[in-house]
Scaffold this active site. Structure first.
Site: not given
Length: 166
Positions: A25, A55, A131-133
């Protein structure tokens, strides 16, 4: 013209020749993927492959002198084990965001869309923010055991983050 849409996320270099793990994503639909390293270097990445069902995505940059993070065995983690979440919270420039917590549950499942679930997730109370994804969830040996992928928001949900097992 068409409006320009940008986003940010995190990733982890897992091979010294520039291969990076991130979340699908984070890169899905991107026409250009720019990578900024914490040492100040920047590069354009190419998309190597994605798996929307889990993902996970792999991108590659062409830079030398890269250090790879060791991958650990997520199946060895137990509820109560300490973990560290590293990423680029809120897309802020500069050093990474580092938070600490424990493994709250293993094998969690959350809805990905109306027809599928993201399953086999590690639940943690380490703070994970937008933003940590794609950033790493590491054990205390410094091994990547997951990629930070989702948080649950709501007035009753606090400290509930999820990582895809590596």
């Amino acid at each position: 013209g068409t409006p320009r849409v940008t986003g940010s996320g995190s990733g982890v270099i897992f091979r010294e020749d520039g291969y990076i793990l991130t979340n699908n994503h984070v890169v899905e639909g991107a026409t250009r993927i720019s990578v900024s390293l914490f040492d100040g270097r920047e590069a354009i990445a190419v998309l190597v492959g994605t798996d929307p069902r889990t993902d996970i995505a792999v991108i590659k940059i062409d830079l030398g002198n890269l250090s790879a993070a060791p991958l650990g065995d997520a199946s060895s983690m137990r509820v109560g084990d300490w973990v560290i979440a590293i990423g680029n919270a809120l897309g802020l420039r500069g050093d990474p965001t580092v938070t600490v917590g424990v493994v709250s549950a293993i094998g969690r499942s959350i809805p990905l869309d109306n027809s599928t679930n993201l399953s086999g997730l590690i639940q943690t109370d380490a703070a994970i923010n937008p933003g940590n994804s794609g950033g790493s969830l590491i054990n205390l040996r410094g091994e990547v055991i997951g990629l930070n992928t989702a948080i649950l928001r709501g007035q009753d949900a606090q400290g509930i983050g999820f990582a895809v097992s590596t």
